[in-house]
Design a protein around this motif. Structure first.
Motif, PDB file in Angstrom:
ATOM      1  N   ASP A 244       0.827  -1.213   0.000  1.00  0.00           N
ATOM      2  CA  ASP A 244       0.000   0.000   0.000  1.00  0.00           C
ATOM      3  C   ASP A 244       0.863   1.264   0.000  1.00  0.00           C
ATOM      4  OD1 ASP A 244      -2.452   1.250  -0.125  1.00  0.00           O
ATOM      5  OD2 ASP A 244      -2.751   1.276   2.055  1.00  0.00           O
ATOM      6  N   GLY A 245       1.901   1.265  -0.833  1.00  0.00           N
ATOM      7  CA  GLY A 245       2.751   2.435  -1.002  1.00  0.00           C
ATOM      8  C   GLY A 245       3.872   2.571   0.004  1.00  0.00           C
ATOM      9  N   GLU A 246       3.899   1.690   1.004  1.00  0.00           N
ATOM     10  CA  GLU A 246       4.918   1.754   2.056  1.00  0.00           C
ATOM     11  C   GLU A 246       5.869   0.570   1.937  1.00  0.00           C
ATOM     12  OE1 GLU A 246       4.182   2.885   6.487  1.00  0.00           O
ATOM     13  OE2 GLU A 246       4.064   0.689   6.384  1.00  0.00           O
ATOM     14  N   LEU A 269      16.004   4.822  -0.395  1.00  0.00           N
ATOM     15  CA  LEU A 269      14.559   5.065  -0.276  1.00  0.00           C
ATOM     16  C   LEU A 269      14.274   6.308   0.572  1.00  0.00           C
ATOM     17  CD1 LEU A 269      13.360   1.389   0.248  1.00  0.00           C
ATOM     18  CD2 LEU A 269      12.805   2.835  -1.726  1.00  0.00           C
ATOM     19  N   LYS A 270      14.992   6.441   1.667  1.00  0.00           N
ATOM     20  CA  LYS A 270      14.801   7.615   2.526  1.00  0.00           C
ATOM     21  C   LYS A 270      15.186   8.893   1.793  1.00  0.00           C
ATOM     22  CE  LYS A 270      15.240   5.282   6.992  1.00  0.00           C
ATOM     23  NZ  LYS A 270      16.040   5.117   8.238  1.00  0.00           N
ATOM     24  N   ASP A 271      16.238   8.811   0.982  1.00  0.00           N
ATOM     25  CA  ASP A 271      16.654   9.979   0.199  1.00  0.00           C
ATOM     26  C   ASP A 271      15.585  10.359  -0.813  1.00  0.00           C
ATOM     27  OD1 ASP A 271      18.950  11.843  -0.581  1.00  0.00           O
ATOM     28  OD2 ASP A 271      18.541  10.859  -2.498  1.00  0.00           O
ATOM     29  N   TRP A 272      14.853   9.367  -1.306  1.00  0.00           N
ATOM     30  CA  TRP A 272      13.766   9.606  -2.266  1.00  0.00           C
ATOM     31  C   TRP A 272      12.447   9.965  -1.573  1.00  0.00           C
ATOM     32  CZ3 TRP A 272      14.581   4.707  -5.851  1.00  0.00           C
ATOM     33  CH2 TRP A 272      15.757   4.883  -6.593  1.00  0.00           C
ATOM     34  N   LYS A 273      12.464  10.049  -0.265  1.00  0.00           N
ATOM     35  CA  LYS A 273      11.267  10.378   0.528  1.00  0.00           C
ATOM     36  C   LYS A 273      10.177   9.305   0.389  1.00  0.00           C
ATOM     37  CE  LYS A 273      13.383  14.259   1.344  1.00  0.00           C
ATOM     38  NZ  LYS A 273      14.220  14.376   2.566  1.00  0.00           N
TER      39      LYS A 273
END
Length: 358
Positions: A244-246, A269-273
């Protein structure tokens, strides 16, 4: 000569090379290898680069009887402009020391052995493939060498680095794999050696892998060893789920290997928010997410494949097909970005790559 000064003995008889198109994983080895000795009296000493050759050990060497050994795996890449890059090599030697601590083995000087590796790569740099997607696999390992059948840590060890040119993991492009969820056998439990990169963890998985292969599956997904309920990792890689997007991935719990590619994917992934959470995940939760239409992608991460999309999961006689058996958009993007950074095709904003100066 200092006990830490590197000695180099060049191979005067070079090997015949297999054409790059015929390279298989871990079958061919370069002209040279690195060796260093350890004793409780002298510590690590006598570092040397020698011609690649067989190892001679006493039959009572403790590695044969009690399995005291650790290893690592990383790669050297040749860029389009003929540079040689390593990907976060300091992380491999940090993890090697953590593995050694768990196996009651002596730590290495991480900076020093990285310097030794650099020199080995300079000497054997012609072995680094030029074909796109190919690389030079690097296998550092430590073995217990003391001839002693006493049940105690060895007093002597040897540290080696060997090099092997390898082909592309995806010979026909990135494609999803089929995974079998293992319920009978256990890979590791909290407090065991699951967090260490040691030989026994892998040979203990062979039987489950054989069973999965007979059913047509390429990999095994391990569940926790206590409740047989919570997802841990795939045999050769950590695992991620897009629900679901997460993005969710099993938290490091004392029985899961702390993958360097795993860490890099999380940071990317964190860098891409993009939301990414490390937590406990049950296999039932994943199958329920599929039934609810919320399981969007599944992928594994590791040195060999970098990112390996999962197209099918089978658990408890239930089979699910993820994303219609196709590579997901996020999996593809992660693969292209990480391999692009590793090979110098894309810029490295994180400072992950290290160039081997020729």
């Amino acid at each position: 000569m200092s006990e830490q000064q590197l000695k180099v003995i060049k191979n005067t008889s070079r090997k015949l090379r297999v054409p790059e198109a015929q390279l298989a994983f871990g079958k061919e080895f370069t002209d040279h290898m690195f060796v260093m000795d350890y004793s409780t009296k002298m510590g690590w000493h006598h570092p040397r680069i020698t011609p690649y050759e067989s190892i001679t050990l006493d039959p009572a060497a403790m590695i044969f009887h009690y399995g005291q050994t650790v290893f690592e795996g990383l790669k050297a890449y040749r860029t389009e402009d003929d540079r040689i890059l390593l990907f976060r090599p300091e992380k491999n030697f940090q993890r090697m020391n953590r593995s050694s601590e768990r196996l009651s083995m002596p730590p290495l000087d991480e900076k020093l052995v990285l310097d030794y590796l650099m020199e080995l790569l300079r000497i054997d740099q012609d072995w680094i493939p030029v074909t796109e997607g190919y690389s030079l696999y690097i296998r550092p390992f430590i073995i217990a060498t003391e001839p002693n059948l006493s049940l105690a840590p060895s007093n002597t060890y040897q540290f080696y680095i060997i090099l092997s040119p390898v082909g592309s993991y995806y010979s026909e492009g990135i494609h999803p794999v089929k995974i079998f969820v293992e319920e009978e056998f256990t890979r590791a439990v909290r407090g065991g050696t699951g967090t260490a990169k040691t030989a026994g963890n892998y040979s203990a998985a062979y039987l489950a892998q054989k069973k999965a292969s007979a059913k047509g599956y390429s990999q095994v997904l391990w569940l926790d060893g206590v409740e047989k309920k919570y997802i841990e990792e795939v045999g050769s890689m950590n695992v991620f789920f897009k629900v679901d997007g997460e993005i969710v991935t099993p938290a490091l719990n004392g029985s899961i290997l702390e993958g360097i590619t795993r860490l890099s994917i999380i940071e990317l992934l964190k860098d891409w928010k993009i939301p990414v959470i490390e937590r406990r995940i049950s296999i039932e939760e994943i199958f329920e997410a599929y039934k609810a239409g919320k399981l969007e992608e599944v992928f594994g991460t590791g040195t060999a494949a970098v990112v390996s999309p999962v197209g099918e999961l089978t658990w408890n006689e239930q089979k699910i097909t993820i994303n219609n058996g196709q590579t997901g958009e996020l999996s593809q993007m992660l693969y292209e970005t990480l391999t692009g950074i590793q090979t110098g095709i894309q810029t490295d904003p994180f400072g992950w790559t290290v160039e081997v100066k020729k």
